[in-house]
Design a protein around this motif. Structure first.
Motif, PDB file in Angstrom:
ATOM      1  N   GLN A  73     -20.284   1.722   1.301  1.00 17.06           N
ATOM      2  CA  GLN A  73     -20.009   2.593   2.439  1.00 17.06           C
ATOM      3  C   GLN A  73     -18.918   3.616   2.166  1.00 17.06           C
ATOM      4  O   GLN A  73     -18.807   4.596   2.880  1.00 17.06           O
ATOM      5  CB  GLN A  73     -19.674   1.757   3.670  1.00 17.06           C
ATOM      6  CG  GLN A  73     -20.897   1.061   4.179  1.00 17.06           C
ATOM      7  CD  GLN A  73     -20.809   0.616   5.614  1.00 17.06           C
ATOM      8  OE1 GLN A  73     -21.563  -0.215   6.009  1.00 17.06           O
ATOM      9  NE2 GLN A  73     -19.924   1.156   6.404  1.00 17.06           N
ATOM     10  N   ALA A  74     -18.121   3.389   1.127  1.00 13.70           N
ATOM     11  CA  ALA A  74     -17.040   4.331   0.822  1.00 13.70           C
ATOM     12  C   ALA A  74     -17.213   4.944  -0.562  1.00 13.70           C
ATOM     13  O   ALA A  74     -16.248   5.429  -1.148  1.00 13.70           O
ATOM     14  CB  ALA A  74     -15.690   3.635   0.938  1.00 13.70           C
ATOM     15  N   GLY A  75     -18.423   4.913  -1.088  1.00  9.58           N
ATOM     16  CA  GLY A  75     -18.682   5.557  -2.371  1.00  9.58           C
ATOM     17  C   GLY A  75     -17.907   4.964  -3.533  1.00  9.58           C
ATOM     18  O   GLY A  75     -17.540   5.670  -4.463  1.00  9.58           O
ATOM     19  N   GLY A  76     -17.639   3.659  -3.484  1.00  9.20           N
ATOM     20  CA  GLY A  76     -16.934   2.991  -4.572  1.00  9.20           C
ATOM     21  C   GLY A  76     -15.426   2.903  -4.394  1.00  9.20           C
ATOM     22  O   GLY A  76     -14.741   2.279  -5.199  1.00  9.20           O
ATOM     23  N   ARG A  77     -14.904   3.511  -3.357  1.00  8.20           N
ATOM     24  CA  ARG A  77     -13.464   3.409  -3.060  1.00  8.20           C
ATOM     25  C   ARG A  77     -13.217   2.195  -2.175  1.00  8.20           C
ATOM     26  O   ARG A  77     -14.140   1.664  -1.562  1.00  8.20           O
ATOM     27  CB  ARG A  77     -12.986   4.661  -2.329  1.00  8.20           C
ATOM     28  CG  ARG A  77     -13.045   5.924  -3.169  1.00  8.20           C
ATOM     29  CD  ARG A  77     -12.428   7.091  -2.431  1.00  8.20           C
ATOM     30  NE  ARG A  77     -11.051   6.828  -2.067  1.00  8.20           N
ATOM     31  CZ  ARG A  77      -9.987   7.268  -2.738  1.00  8.20           C
ATOM     32  NH1 ARG A  77     -10.147   7.991  -3.808  1.00  8.20           N
ATOM     33  NH2 ARG A  77      -8.774   6.985  -2.330  1.00  8.20           N
ATOM     34  N   VAL A  78     -11.959   1.782  -2.093  1.00  3.41           N
ATOM     35  CA  VAL A  78     -11.608   0.742  -1.126  1.00  3.41           C
ATOM     36  C   VAL A  78     -11.934   1.281   0.258  1.00  3.41           C
ATOM     37  O   VAL A  78     -11.567   2.405   0.608  1.00  3.41           O
ATOM     38  CB  VAL A  78     -10.121   0.351  -1.242  1.00  3.41           C
ATOM     39  CG1 VAL A  78      -9.711  -0.546  -0.089  1.00  3.41           C
ATOM     40  CG2 VAL A  78      -9.857  -0.342  -2.578  1.00  3.41           C
ATOM     41  N   PHE A  79     -12.643   0.472   1.030  1.00  3.60           N
ATOM     42  CA  PHE A  79     -13.137   0.905   2.339  1.00  3.60           C
ATOM     43  C   PHE A  79     -12.278   0.377   3.484  1.00  3.60           C
ATOM     44  O   PHE A  79     -11.958   1.097   4.417  1.00  3.60           O
ATOM     45  CB  PHE A  79     -14.586   0.437   2.495  1.00  3.60           C
ATOM     46  CG  PHE A  79     -15.215   0.749   3.821  1.00  3.60           C
ATOM     47  CD1 PHE A  79     -15.183   2.029   4.346  1.00  3.60           C
ATOM     48  CD2 PHE A  79     -15.859  -0.237   4.542  1.00  3.60           C
ATOM     49  CE1 PHE A  79     -15.773   2.321   5.571  1.00  3.60           C
ATOM     50  CE2 PHE A  79     -16.454   0.045   5.763  1.00  3.60           C
ATOM     51  CZ  PHE A  79     -16.411   1.320   6.277  1.00  3.60           C
ATOM     52  N   LEU A  80     -11.905  -0.896   3.417  1.00  7.56           N
ATOM     53  CA  LEU A  80     -11.187  -1.517   4.520  1.00  7.56           C
ATOM     54  C   LEU A  80      -9.930  -2.211   4.008  1.00  7.56           C
ATOM     55  O   LEU A  80      -9.860  -2.616   2.843  1.00  7.56           O
ATOM     56  CB  LEU A  80     -12.094  -2.512   5.250  1.00  7.56           C
ATOM     57  CG  LEU A  80     -13.315  -1.862   5.912  1.00  7.56           C
ATOM     58  CD1 LEU A  80     -14.346  -2.912   6.283  1.00  7.56           C
ATOM     59  CD2 LEU A  80     -12.900  -1.059   7.126  1.00  7.56           C
ATOM     60  N   PHE A  81      -8.951  -2.363   4.888  1.00  9.69           N
ATOM     61  CA  PHE A  81      -7.634  -2.873   4.519  1.00  9.69           C
ATOM     62  C   PHE A  81      -7.281  -4.023   5.452  1.00  9.69           C
ATOM     63  O   PHE A  81      -7.115  -3.817   6.648  1.00  9.69           O
ATOM     64  CB  PHE A  81      -6.599  -1.747   4.628  1.00  9.69           C
ATOM     65  CG  PHE A  81      -6.932  -0.570   3.745  1.00  9.69           C
ATOM     66  CD1 PHE A  81      -6.331  -0.432   2.511  1.00  9.69           C
ATOM     67  CD2 PHE A  81      -7.869   0.374   4.143  1.00  9.69           C
ATOM     68  CE1 PHE A  81      -6.647   0.638   1.682  1.00  9.69           C
ATOM     69  CE2 PHE A  81      -8.194   1.447   3.330  1.00  9.69           C
ATOM     70  CZ  PHE A  81      -7.584   1.577   2.091  1.00  9.69           C
ATOM     71  N   LEU A  82      -7.188  -5.222   4.882  1.00  3.38           N
ATOM     72  CA  LEU A  82      -6.891  -6.422   5.655  1.00  3.38           C
ATOM     73  C   LEU A  82      -5.433  -6.791   5.433  1.00  3.38           C
ATOM     74  O   LEU A  82      -5.058  -7.286   4.371  1.00  3.38           O
ATOM     75  CB  LEU A  82      -7.816  -7.568   5.222  1.00  3.38           C
ATOM     76  CG  LEU A  82      -7.633  -8.901   5.934  1.00  3.38           C
ATOM     77  CD1 LEU A  82      -7.866  -8.761   7.441  1.00  3.38           C
ATOM     78  CD2 LEU A  82      -8.562  -9.947   5.331  1.00  3.38           C
TER      79      LEU A  82
END
Length: 135
Positions: A73-82
């Protein structure tokens, strides 16, 4: 004016396998799972324990072009931050639960961070921000 982001839609392959991962592996709370007959879909919302912020709407891909984005969903980048209040507790538990970490823990100026994959390959940061970092 006051506004907020309430949900982020995460495209998934299957509702039940996604619920299993987020609830049983990441220990998120299942906030809602409601069948919507008129659209033949479910409204599935999960959230980290103790969170009062943004939640995830698990949205099953319903068109071929949506399937292409499952796990990317983010094109290979980190998408979400927990963010967590105890990095090492959660990191160790997640490893025991079979979560795949693709970058090991590191101390950064902003806190402690490691990168893991969800069940589809989306990248997440597990982090514990230090006291100087605003959320």
């Amino acid at each position: 004016m006051k506004q907020s982001i309430v949900h982020i839609a995460l495209v998934v392959n299957d509702y039940d396998e996604a619920i299993d991962f987020y609830v049983n592996k990441l220990k998120f709370d299942l906030i809602e799972d409601t069948y919507q007959a008129e659209q033949d879909k479910r409204w599935v919302v999960v959230s980290p324990p103790g969170s009062n912020g943004v939640s995830l709407l698990l949205a099953r891909a319903s068109k071929p072009e949506q399937h292409d984005f499952i796990g990317n969903q983010a094109g290979g980048r980190v998408f979400l931050f927990l963010n967590t209040d105890d990095f090492w507790r959660d990191y160790n538990r997640m490893q025991l639960d079979g979560i795949k970490f693709v970058r090991p823990p590191q101390e950064q100026d902003y806190g402690t961070v490691a990168v893991f994959e969800d069940l589809y390959g989306n990248l997440w940061d597990l982090l514990q921000l230090n006291d100087k970092q605003p959320i």
